[in-house]
Scaffold this motif. Structure first.
Motif, short mmCIF file in Angstrom:
data_model
loop_
_atom_site.label_atom_id
_atom_site.label_comp_id
_atom_site.label_asym_id
_atom_site.label_seq_id
_atom_site.Cartn_x
_atom_site.Cartn_y
_atom_site.Cartn_z
N VAL A 194 -6.06 0.94 4.88
CA VAL A 194 -4.89 0.27 4.30
C VAL A 194 -5.05 -1.25 4.39
CG1 VAL A 194 -2.40 -0.08 4.55
CG2 VAL A 194 -3.36 2.21 4.77
N LEU A 195 -5.47 -1.73 5.57
CA LEU A 195 -5.66 -3.17 5.74
C LEU A 195 -6.77 -3.69 4.83
CD1 LEU A 195 -5.37 -3.50 9.63
CD2 LEU A 195 -3.65 -4.02 7.90
N GLY A 196 -7.85 -2.90 4.68
CA GLY A 196 -8.93 -3.32 3.80
C GLY A 196 -8.50 -3.40 2.35
N THR A 197 -7.67 -2.45 1.92
CA THR A 197 -7.16 -2.48 0.54
C THR A 197 -6.29 -3.71 0.31
OG1 THR A 197 -7.17 -0.06 0.48
CG2 THR A 197 -5.85 -1.19 -1.18
N ILE A 198 -5.43 -4.01 1.29
CA ILE A 198 -4.58 -5.20 1.18
C ILE A 198 -5.42 -6.47 1.18
CG2 ILE A 198 -2.76 -6.53 2.32
CD1 ILE A 198 -1.65 -3.89 3.38
N ALA A 199 -6.43 -6.53 2.05
CA ALA A 199 -7.28 -7.73 2.13
C ALA A 199 -8.06 -7.95 0.85
CB ALA A 199 -8.23 -7.59 3.32
N LEU A 200 -8.57 -6.87 0.27
CA LEU A 200 -9.33 -6.99 -0.97
C LEU A 200 -8.43 -7.38 -2.13
CD1 LEU A 200 -12.22 -6.69 -2.01
CD2 LEU A 200 -11.71 -4.32 -2.56
N SER A 201 -7.19 -6.88 -2.12
CA SER A 201 -6.26 -7.19 -3.21
C SER A 201 -5.77 -8.63 -3.13
CB SER A 201 -5.06 -6.23 -3.17
OG SER A 201 -5.49 -4.88 -3.26
N PHE A 249 -12.17 -10.54 6.02
CA PHE A 249 -11.88 -9.26 6.66
C PHE A 249 -12.74 -8.15 6.06
CE2 PHE A 249 -9.47 -5.29 7.11
CZ PHE A 249 -9.24 -5.28 8.47
N VAL A 250 -12.92 -8.19 4.73
CA VAL A 250 -13.75 -7.18 4.07
C VAL A 250 -15.20 -7.30 4.51
CG1 VAL A 250 -14.51 -6.29 1.84
CG2 VAL A 250 -12.17 -7.16 2.10
N ASN A 251 -15.67 -8.54 4.65
CA ASN A 251 -17.07 -8.75 5.01
C ASN A 251 -17.39 -8.30 6.43
OD1 ASN A 251 -17.64 -9.84 2.50
ND2 ASN A 251 -17.13 -11.93 3.15
N LEU A 252 -16.35 -8.13 7.26
CA LEU A 252 -16.60 -7.66 8.62
C LEU A 252 -17.22 -6.26 8.63
CD1 LEU A 252 -13.34 -8.76 10.50
CD2 LEU A 252 -15.62 -9.75 10.72
N PHE A 253 -16.96 -5.49 7.59
CA PHE A 253 -17.39 -4.08 7.57
C PHE A 253 -18.63 -3.87 6.72
CE2 PHE A 253 -12.87 -4.31 8.36
CZ PHE A 253 -12.72 -3.51 9.47
N LYS A 254 -19.27 -4.94 6.29
CA LYS A 254 -20.51 -4.80 5.55
C LYS A 254 -21.65 -4.53 6.52
CE LYS A 254 -19.51 -7.50 1.40
NZ LYS A 254 -19.94 -8.64 0.57
#
Length: 309
Positions: free
Chosen positions: A286-293, A299-304
């Protein structure tokens, strides 16, 4: 990069791999007309491997998170702490289904599907079989278990025998009610359907791995008016069980049911570990979807994760 032979001769004249490799580098700048300019040679340089792959930090964090939850719940489970498990309709109505068969004076049919003993659905089904067999022994009711695998049949016989002994009714156990039919899919479905009609069974359990024979079995059971409880992780067969059975354990509910019925604190702790990690993963999604939107890319790059070594 200049080529350096990895294999050198030792004093005995034997070729051995060099323990230290040194490389030299230079840069070449190419022009549009084909001319180029080389830089000075840089080196010698010796490559060195990193102890930790910094591009996989997030993987290490999730592993540490899993170990943290696993250690906590396992320790608490060994200490005897009781965890709340959400009630599952198919499990809470097992006693009702067995009681109905007893009141009608008709046997119980337990089908474990076509899986072998190495399949997880079959192992989960075996745990549920032990609980059903113990209740059947207490109610003094007949339990029929037709098997599609000879090894599964042998293990089912021992499971039911142990359940009858635990219930204090070893004399009521009948080995001939647990038997092997065939490995052929539709021959097995036809044989089980005929058992429903011939024995007039009042309660049907379909627990394990099923394929195209699922609708044949469940529809034949529905025509007899029996109460039916099913459970499988075969997603393609769930619609047939849902429409033709009274209660259905969907996907992971089959494994949760076997854990719930076993009462083993270690298994229950494992279930709590999965539930806790799933809650965290759902929150991160949910947080990733909000961050990407909202273009919060840090925040998204943390999970690459860089999968290259």
């Amino acid at each position: 990069r200049q080529y350096v032979d990895r294999w050198t001769k030792d004093e005995e004249g034997q070729y051995r791999e060099a323990t230290s490799h040194k490389y030299a580098y230079f840069f070449r700048s190419m022009g549009p007309d084909g001319n180029f300019i080389d830089s000075d040679i840089l080196g010698p340089m010796k490559p060195r491997s990193n102890i930790f792959h910094t591009k996989k930090t997030i993987v290490a964090l999730f592993i540490a998170l899993f170990l943290l939850f696993a250690g906590y719940y396992m320790v608490q489970g060994r200490r005897g702490k009781e965890y709340f498990i959400r009630p599952i309709a198919g499990i809470t109505h097992i006693d009702e289904a067995l009681g109905r068969a007893t009141e009608m004076g008709k046997p119980i049919l337990y089908v474990m599907g076509l899986g072998s003993l190495g399949d997880l659905p079959t192992l989960a089904s075996m745990t549920i079989l032990g609980r059903v067999a113990k209740k059947a022994a207490e109610y003094q009711n007949r339990l029929i278990v037709p098997a599609a695998d000879p090894i599964v049949m042998l293990v089912a016989q021992e499971t039911v025998r142990s359940a009858y002994i635990d219930a204090g009714r070893p004399d009521a156990y009948n080995e001939n009610d647990i038997y092997f039919i065939t490995r052929s899919q539709f021959s097995y479905a036809a044989a089980v359907s005929s058992i429903m009609m011939r024995e007039k069974t009042a309660t049907h359990f379909f627990m394990g791995w099923f394929a195209a024979e699922s609708l044949i079995l469940s529809e034949a059971g529905a025509m007899t008016g029996a109460i039916q409880i099913s459970g499988t992780d075969a997603v393609s067969q769930l619609p047939f069980f849902i429409t033709s059975c009274d209660y259905t354990l969907m996907g992971e509910e089959l494994y949760a049911a076997s854990t719930y019925m076993s009462g083993d604190p270690i298994q229950i702790s494992g279930l709590k570990i999965q539930d806790s990690l799933k809650a965290i993963y759902a929150l991160l999604m949910v947080l990733g979807t909000i961050a990407l939107s909202t273009n919060i890319l840090w925040f998204v790059n943390l999970f690459k994760v860089n999968l290259e070594q």
